[in-house]
Design an enzyme around this catalytic site. Sequence first.
Site, short mmCIF file in Angstrom:
data_model
loop_
_atom_site.label_atom_id
_atom_site.label_comp_id
_atom_site.label_asym_id
_atom_site.label_seq_id
_atom_site.Cartn_x
_atom_site.Cartn_y
_atom_site.Cartn_z
N ARG A 98 4.81 28.07 31.75
CA ARG A 98 6.02 28.24 30.95
C ARG A 98 6.83 29.37 31.56
O ARG A 98 6.28 30.44 31.89
CB ARG A 98 5.69 28.65 29.49
N HIS A 116 1.16 33.70 42.43
CA HIS A 116 2.00 32.60 42.89
C HIS A 116 1.44 32.10 44.22
O HIS A 116 1.15 32.91 45.11
CB HIS A 116 3.45 33.09 43.06
C1 GRF Z 1 -2.72 28.56 41.16
O1 GRF Z 1 -2.43 27.97 42.38
C2 GRF Z 1 -1.78 29.70 40.90
O2 GRF Z 1 -1.36 30.35 42.05
C3 GRF Z 1 -0.61 28.99 40.27
O3 GRF Z 1 -1.17 27.99 39.48
C4 GRF Z 1 -2.44 27.62 40.00
C5 GRF Z 1 -3.42 27.80 38.88
O4 GRF Z 1 -4.69 27.33 39.25
N1 GRF Z 1 0.22 29.94 39.54
P1 GRF Z 1 -5.93 27.67 38.32
O5 GRF Z 1 -5.62 27.08 36.94
O6 GRF Z 1 -6.12 29.13 38.29
O7 GRF Z 1 -7.07 26.94 38.96
#
Ligand code: GRF
Length: 207
Positions: A98, A116
């Site tokens: 979100r 990120h």
């Molecule tokens: C990860 O790649 C993170 O960088 C991005 O969303 C993904 C989340 O993966 N913001 P997880 O749910 O932690 O496995």
Amino acid sequence: MSGERRRTRTAILISGRGSNMVALIEAARDEAYPAEIVLVAANLPDAGGLERAAAAGIATASVDHRPFGKDREAFEQALDAVLRQHDIELVVLAGFMRVLTPWFVGRWQGRLLNIHPSLLPLFKGTHTHARALEAGVAEHGCTVHFVVPELDAGPTILQASVPVLPGDDEASLSARVLAQEHLIYPQAVAQVAAGTVRLENGAVVSA
Ligand code: GRF
């Protein structure tokens, strides 16, 4: 009194599988880790990570954003109320899908982190691995940053890079990046929780 420093009460916000969440929960099993994960909250009641958090003995909450429609701030106020009920001091976004309003970001300024999957400022937004492959970059990676109102634009706390290898596809590249996410996110959260890194006048300052 042992004289030990009290651990920072930390919430993780998720929308999905929660692999970064698991990495953080595991790091925080060590009593010496400066953050204590006291809550995992999701905006989707069926987020897979909620079950994984509950299995690890962490309190969970879901605040479904859908009944709030376009009123993002009303959703955030409901979420914020849950965070306050748990006396949260630090909020860690881990695959939380979100976009947050300036109200929420301002309320948690300096206490709100995100990870990120790119070497910011490259590839803000979604589909970062596909876009990195498309652009033909030799290096890709991940960034932990403080959250500011502008999306994926907050000051960087830690980055890790990986090579892009011949024959890589989205799956192989994202797996290589994710392994680094699981290493740097617990490090960055520890630094902020311990107060050795903080946000000051829009910049990251180290103690
Ligand atoms: C990860 O790649 C993170 O960088 C991005 O969303 C993904 C989340 O993966 N913001 P997880 O749910 O932690 O496995």
